[in-house]
Design an enzyme around this catalytic site. Structure first.
Site, PDB file in Angstrom:
ATOM      1  N   LYS A  74       0.808  -1.218   0.000  1.00  0.00           N
ATOM      2  CA  LYS A  74       0.000   0.000   0.000  1.00  0.00           C
ATOM      3  C   LYS A  74       0.845   1.274   0.000  1.00  0.00           C
ATOM      4  O   LYS A  74       0.456   2.283  -0.593  1.00  0.00           O
ATOM      5  CB  LYS A  74      -0.963  -0.014   1.181  1.00  0.00           C
ATOM      6  CG  LYS A  74      -2.054  -1.070   1.000  1.00  0.00           C
ATOM      7  CD  LYS A  74      -2.782  -1.381   2.283  1.00  0.00           C
ATOM      8  CE  LYS A  74      -3.803  -0.311   2.613  1.00  0.00           C
ATOM      9  NZ  LYS A  74      -4.729  -0.772   3.679  1.00  0.00           N
ATOM     10  N   GLU A  89      -0.825   8.555   6.989  1.00  0.00           N
ATOM     11  CA  GLU A  89      -1.485   9.569   6.151  1.00  0.00           C
ATOM     12  C   GLU A  89      -2.492  10.338   6.977  1.00  0.00           C
ATOM     13  O   GLU A  89      -2.839   9.945   8.097  1.00  0.00           O
ATOM     14  CB  GLU A  89      -2.124   8.936   4.903  1.00  0.00           C
ATOM     15  CG  GLU A  89      -3.273   8.015   5.175  1.00  0.00           C
ATOM     16  CD  GLU A  89      -3.815   7.295   3.934  1.00  0.00           C
ATOM     17  OE1 GLU A  89      -3.116   7.154   2.911  1.00  0.00           O
ATOM     18  OE2 GLU A  89      -4.977   6.854   4.011  1.00  0.00           O
ATOM     19  N   HIS A 126     -13.945  -0.956   9.709  1.00  0.00           N
ATOM     20  CA  HIS A 126     -13.279  -0.741   8.419  1.00  0.00           C
ATOM     21  C   HIS A 126     -13.571  -1.840   7.414  1.00  0.00           C
ATOM     22  O   HIS A 126     -12.846  -2.001   6.440  1.00  0.00           O
ATOM     23  CB  HIS A 126     -11.759  -0.590   8.588  1.00  0.00           C
ATOM     24  CG  HIS A 126     -11.373   0.527   9.498  1.00  0.00           C
ATOM     25  ND1 HIS A 126     -11.778   1.825   9.287  1.00  0.00           N
ATOM     26  CD2 HIS A 126     -10.640   0.552  10.627  1.00  0.00           C
ATOM     27  CE1 HIS A 126     -11.304   2.581  10.258  1.00  0.00           C
ATOM     28  NE2 HIS A 126     -10.624   1.846  11.082  1.00  0.00           N
ATOM     29  N   ARG A 148      -7.890  -7.668  -8.006  1.00  0.00           N
ATOM     30  CA  ARG A 148      -8.675  -8.912  -8.074  1.00  0.00           C
ATOM     31  C   ARG A 148     -10.143  -8.554  -8.270  1.00  0.00           C
ATOM     32  O   ARG A 148     -10.502  -7.395  -8.242  1.00  0.00           O
ATOM     33  CB  ARG A 148      -8.545  -9.677  -6.761  1.00  0.00           C
ATOM     34  CG  ARG A 148      -8.918  -8.779  -5.597  1.00  0.00           C
ATOM     35  CD  ARG A 148      -9.132  -9.518  -4.318  1.00  0.00           C
ATOM     36  NE  ARG A 148      -8.952  -8.691  -3.151  1.00  0.00           N
ATOM     37  CZ  ARG A 148      -9.853  -7.886  -2.613  1.00  0.00           C
ATOM     38  NH1 ARG A 148     -11.042  -7.778  -3.158  1.00  0.00           N
ATOM     39  NH2 ARG A 148      -9.594  -7.166  -1.540  1.00  0.00           N
TER      40      ARG A 148
HETATM   41  P1  ADP Z   1      -7.953  -2.411   3.849  1.00  0.00           P
HETATM   42  O1  ADP Z   1      -6.936  -2.631   2.783  1.00  0.00           O
HETATM   43  O2  ADP Z   1      -7.619  -3.103   5.120  1.00  0.00           O
HETATM   44  O3  ADP Z   1      -9.358  -2.627   3.388  1.00  0.00           O
HETATM   45  P2  ADP Z   1      -8.148   0.448   3.378  1.00  0.00           P
HETATM   46  O4  ADP Z   1      -6.907   1.228   3.215  1.00  0.00           O
HETATM   47  O5  ADP Z   1      -8.913   0.083   2.154  1.00  0.00           O
HETATM   48  O6  ADP Z   1      -7.834  -0.875   4.235  1.00  0.00           O
HETATM   49  O7  ADP Z   1      -9.118   1.202   4.376  1.00  0.00           O
HETATM   50  C1  ADP Z   1     -10.301   0.610   4.862  1.00  0.00           C
HETATM   51  C2  ADP Z   1     -11.205   1.667   5.463  1.00  0.00           C
HETATM   52  O8  ADP Z   1     -10.539   2.377   6.517  1.00  0.00           O
HETATM   53  C3  ADP Z   1     -11.649   2.752   4.508  1.00  0.00           C
HETATM   54  O9  ADP Z   1     -12.736   2.375   3.719  1.00  0.00           O
HETATM   55  C4  ADP Z   1     -11.979   3.886   5.467  1.00  0.00           C
HETATM   56  O10 ADP Z   1     -13.239   3.704   6.064  1.00  0.00           O
HETATM   57  C5  ADP Z   1     -10.918   3.741   6.539  1.00  0.00           C
HETATM   58  N1  ADP Z   1      -9.755   4.606   6.225  1.00  0.00           N
HETATM   59  C6  ADP Z   1      -8.598   4.233   5.650  1.00  0.00           C
HETATM   60  N2  ADP Z   1      -7.764   5.274   5.509  1.00  0.00           N
HETATM   61  C7  ADP Z   1      -8.394   6.359   5.989  1.00  0.00           C
HETATM   62  C8  ADP Z   1      -8.068   7.759   6.122  1.00  0.00           C
HETATM   63  N3  ADP Z   1      -6.905   8.236   5.721  1.00  0.00           N
HETATM   64  N4  ADP Z   1      -9.001   8.581   6.667  1.00  0.00           N
HETATM   65  C9  ADP Z   1     -10.193   8.095   7.087  1.00  0.00           C
HETATM   66  N5  ADP Z   1     -10.553   6.807   7.009  1.00  0.00           N
HETATM   67  C10 ADP Z   1      -9.683   5.934   6.457  1.00  0.00           C
END
Ligand code: ADP
Length: 445
Positions: free
Chosen positions: A116, A200, A235, A291
């Site tokens: 990531k 971030e 999440h 995927r």
């Molecule tokens: P994973 O790969 O575990 O699914 P993601 O990076 O896709 O993780 O993030 C999953 C969720 O976490 C997002 O849909 C959001 O709800 C929350 N999230 C991730 N990064 C942020 C951020 N920078 N600010 C607010 N919420 C976040």
């Protein structure tokens, strides 16, 4: 040419892939663990091979067993589904080396987008907006502090190798960052085998909006609209819909263009998803999933494209069947994830399904591999069905969702159905007025 597809997965997605193969006139091979002997994907496939004990590590994650199963049964392609080995570049590489077609992107694309922190960098270089944060993984707590001070709190620490909603820590201030940093690294190491974390800006009330992309081996890449996946718990997605009630055609076009730009930068082939966070009219790249996604049916319903058949066709070297020219989403679709879990604590609730009645009627689709008397094993994901509802607009879709959720009967195990019934009756949800924080407020009641 592909003639026989081995499905390196289980549950509803294994069945979904078998159905696509049948429509394409292809033979199928199911692999299964010892806990999955009675699974439907095993019954519906032309051949089946037991690849090991119940534990995923020894079965669905066991590369050599899966490759041997393909060789024994003469499968010339492998579809990994989602989860398990779907985003494992080494697996994709080994499959290719064995002269078997991997139904998915190249190992190189998986590698470049799978980490990531690296993917953030790739997106930035491709001109796709990202949230302010660290350049790659953090090297020390001092660097974490410096970056956080520069961008301002709150911030979120994320595992570079993370996924499935795990490996994330929100930090409101420096004290929290100080204590979370080492814990996050240890957790990442334990869960994903890599301790790297990056940081971030944490958005307070974003929407999670993702773009479905598809590339073929002839250099064409298309974006197939968005899915709004803001209804999440821990999440993890619970409800997904398309189109998003929050974005305009202008934003959709901009997000789609950004997604295509990123795919072009990595020469992406096959199905993928670019996830964005959207807040105050701006969107930011979050990650790419290389995927097919759990929520792909939502896009199928509003585009009329069978994404799984398209994956197989594209892997065989065919051109994308998506017509050239202006692309429009038709109607509205929503997916409700039906998990075998406690609707309040979200603890998994495996066991025997004593009654199982599926909803039907206009605009209702259920993707499931469960049935009455099926015993949900405790070893895997708790998803037992996906209720997908379609209507001419969001209001009709909601009305159908309400009655389909009423009609859906599962007895013997606890499920998320009662929770979904409450959500579809919630005013904010009905009005499309929600962010990723919806469930937090909703559960506090
Ligand atoms: P994973 O790969 O575990 O699914 P993601 O990076 O896709 O993780 O993030 C999953 C969720 O976490 C997002 O849909 C959001 O709800 C929350 N999230 C991730 N990064 C942020 C951020 N920078 N600010 C607010 N919420 C976040």
């Amino acid at each position: 040419m592909i003639s026989k597809v081995l499905i390196a997965n289980r549950g509803e997605i294994a069945l979904r892939i078998i159905l696509a193969c049948k429509e394409l006139g292809l033979k199928t091979v199911a692999v299964h663990s010892m806990a999955d002997r009675d699974a439907l994907h095993v019954r519906y496939a032309d051949d089946d091979v037991c690849i090991g004990p119940a534990a995923s590590k020894q079965s669905y994650l066991n590369m050599s067993s899966i490759i041997s199963a393909a060789e024994i049964t003469g499968a010339d392609a492998i579809h990994p589904g989602y989860g398990f080995l779907a985003e494992n570049a080494t697996f994709a590489e080994i499959v290719g080396e064995c002269q078997i077609t991997f139904i998915g992107p190249s190992p190189d694309a998986i590698r470049r987008m799978g980490d990531k922190a690296k993917a953030r960098e790739t997106a930035k270089n491709a001109g796709v907006p990202i949230l302010p944060g660290s350049d790659g993984p953090l090297r020390s707590i001092d660097e974490a502090r410096e970056v956080a001070a520069a961008i301002g709190f709150p911030v979120i620490l994320k595992a570079s190798a993370g996924g499935g909603g795990r490996g994330m820590r929100i930090c409101a201030d420096e004290t929290e960052l100080q204590s979370a940093y080492e814990t996050a690294r240890n957790e990442a190491e334990r869960a994903f085998g890599v301790a790297d974390v990056y940081l971030e800006k944490y958005l307070e009330r974003p929407r999670h909006i993702e773009i479905q992309v598809f590339g073929d081996t002839h250099g064409r890449i298309v974006a197939l609209g968005e899915r709004d996946c803001s209804i999440q718990r821990r999440h993890q997605k619970l409800i997904e819909e398309s189109p998003s009630p929050a974005i305009t055609e202008e934003i959709r076009k901009k997000m789609s263009a950004a997604a295509i730009q990123l795919c072009e930068a990595v020469g992406y082939v096959n199905a993928g998803t670019i996830e964005f966070l959207f807040q105050d009219g701006e969107f930011y790249f979050m990650e790419m999933n290389t995927r097919i996604q759990v929520e792909h049916p939502v896009t199928e319903e509003v585009t009329g494209i069978d994404l799984v058949k398209e994956q197989i066709r594209v892997a065989a070297g065919d051109r994308l069947s998506v017509p050239h020219g202006d692309f429009r989403l038709r109607g509205h679709a929503m997916e409700f994830r039906i998990n075998a879990e406690d609707p309040v604590t979200f603890a998994p609730h495996p066991g025997k399904i004593k009654e199982f009645h599926l909803p039907g009627g206009p605009g209702v689709r259920v993707d499931t591999a469960a049935y009455r008397d099926y015993v949900i094993p405790p070893h895997y994901d708790s998803l037992i069905a996906k209720l997908v509802v379609k209507g001419k607009d969001r209001m009709e879709t909601l009305a159908r969702a309400r009655r389909a959720l009423e009609q859906f009967i599962v007895e013997g195990v606890k499920t998320s159905i009662p929770l979904h019934r409450q959500i579809v009756a919630n005013e904010k949800f009905i009005n499309g007025d929600f962010s990723t924080k919806f469930m937090e407020t909703f559960l506090r009641g």
